[in-house]
Write a protein that holds these residues in place. Structure first.
Motif, PDB file in Angstrom:
ATOM      1  N   ARG A  69       0.827  -1.206   0.000  1.00 45.29           N
ATOM      2  CA  ARG A  69       0.000   0.000   0.000  1.00 45.29           C
ATOM      3  C   ARG A  69       0.860   1.255   0.000  1.00 45.29           C
ATOM      4  O   ARG A  69       0.540   2.246  -0.661  1.00 45.29           O
ATOM      5  N   GLN A  72       2.151   1.851  -3.459  1.00 45.59           N
ATOM      6  CA  GLN A  72       1.080   2.395  -4.297  1.00 45.59           C
ATOM      7  C   GLN A  72       0.870   3.876  -3.987  1.00 45.59           C
ATOM      8  O   GLN A  72       0.739   4.695  -4.905  1.00 45.59           O
ATOM      9  N   ALA A  73       0.837   4.210  -2.694  1.00 45.61           N
ATOM     10  CA  ALA A  73       0.658   5.608  -2.291  1.00 45.61           C
ATOM     11  C   ALA A  73       1.821   6.457  -2.787  1.00 45.61           C
ATOM     12  O   ALA A  73       1.619   7.602  -3.223  1.00 45.61           O
ATOM     13  N   LYS A  74       3.017   5.913  -2.752  1.00 40.50           N
ATOM     14  CA  LYS A  74       4.192   6.638  -3.241  1.00 40.50           C
ATOM     15  C   LYS A  74       4.035   6.972  -4.722  1.00 40.50           C
ATOM     16  O   LYS A  74       4.312   8.094  -5.154  1.00 40.50           O
ATOM     17  N   GLY A  75       3.571   6.006  -5.505  1.00 35.09           N
ATOM     18  CA  GLY A  75       3.335   6.234  -6.930  1.00 35.09           C
ATOM     19  C   GLY A  75       2.263   7.285  -7.168  1.00 35.09           C
ATOM     20  O   GLY A  75       2.414   8.178  -8.018  1.00 35.09           O
ATOM     21  N   GLU A  76       1.174   7.186  -6.391  1.00 32.35           N
ATOM     22  CA  GLU A  76       0.093   8.167  -6.529  1.00 32.35           C
ATOM     23  C   GLU A  76       0.576   9.560  -6.162  1.00 32.35           C
ATOM     24  O   GLU A  76       0.244  10.541  -6.841  1.00 32.35           O
ATOM     25  N   LEU A  77       1.359   9.672  -5.097  1.00 30.07           N
ATOM     26  CA  LEU A  77       1.880  10.977  -4.690  1.00 30.07           C
ATOM     27  C   LEU A  77       2.828  11.559  -5.734  1.00 30.07           C
ATOM     28  O   LEU A  77       2.807  12.763  -5.983  1.00 30.07           O
ATOM     29  N   THR A  79       2.659  11.061  -8.945  1.00 26.63           N
ATOM     30  CA  THR A  79       1.795  11.531 -10.035  1.00 26.63           C
ATOM     31  C   THR A  79       1.159  12.866  -9.670  1.00 26.63           C
ATOM     32  O   THR A  79       1.152  13.808 -10.470  1.00 26.63           O
ATOM     33  N   LYS A  80       0.631  12.960  -8.456  1.00 28.54           N
ATOM     34  CA  LYS A  80      -0.010  14.209  -8.011  1.00 28.54           C
ATOM     35  C   LYS A  80       1.010  15.341  -7.918  1.00 28.54           C
ATOM     36  O   LYS A  80       0.696  16.491  -8.241  1.00 28.54           O
ATOM     37  N   ARG A  81       2.228  15.028  -7.486  1.00 26.96           N
ATOM     38  CA  ARG A  81       3.276  16.052  -7.427  1.00 26.96           C
ATOM     39  C   ARG A  81       3.558  16.596  -8.824  1.00 26.96           C
ATOM     40  O   ARG A  81       3.643  17.814  -9.023  1.00 26.96           O
ATOM     41  N   GLU A  83       1.534  16.597 -11.365  1.00 27.35           N
ATOM     42  CA  GLU A  83       0.372  17.394 -11.776  1.00 27.35           C
ATOM     43  C   GLU A  83       0.416  18.775 -11.130  1.00 27.35           C
ATOM     44  O   GLU A  83       0.117  19.792 -11.777  1.00 27.35           O
TER      45      GLU A  83
END
Length: 106
Positions: A69, A72-77, A79-81, A83
């Motif tokens: 998890r 996964q959160a690291k990857g999502e962060l 991506t958001k960074r 953006e």
């Protein structure tokens, strides 16, 4: 005296193992201080050891799940960074254009 001069002793054959009925009868006749009960008292300790092993296994499983998890959160962060950085650049361009327009008007 040499070992060759001694006669070999013939050992009796092994008896057949006891039947279930004989074992149960034996247990029924056993006194509270019989060694069989001390062996049975050790069983909960084995269960305690199994419990520790099971607990460690569960902790390991939980660690692996949490680690997955986290990745996964690291990857999502990330991506958001990216953006947010892009949005920040667009905002800076917009501010620069707006500032340039005001300069032209002044």
């Amino acid at each position: 005296m040499s070992s060759k001069s001694k006669k070999r002793v013939v050992l009796p054959s092994r008896p057949d193992p006891p039947s279930v009925e004989q074992i149960l009868e034996d247990l029924g006749k056993a006194t509270p201080n019989d060694p069989v009960f001390s062996v049975l008292q050790d069983a909960p300790q084995d269960r305690a050891a199994d419990s520790v092993v099971e607990s460690r296994y569960q902790q390991s499983q939980r660690y692996l799940e949490l680690n997955e998890r986290l990745q996964q959160a690291k990857g999502e962060l990330a991506t958001k960074r990216d953006e947010l950085c892009l949005a920040g650049e667009r905002l800076e361009q917009s501010v620069a254009e707006t500032h340039g327009v005001r300069t032209c008007i002044s």
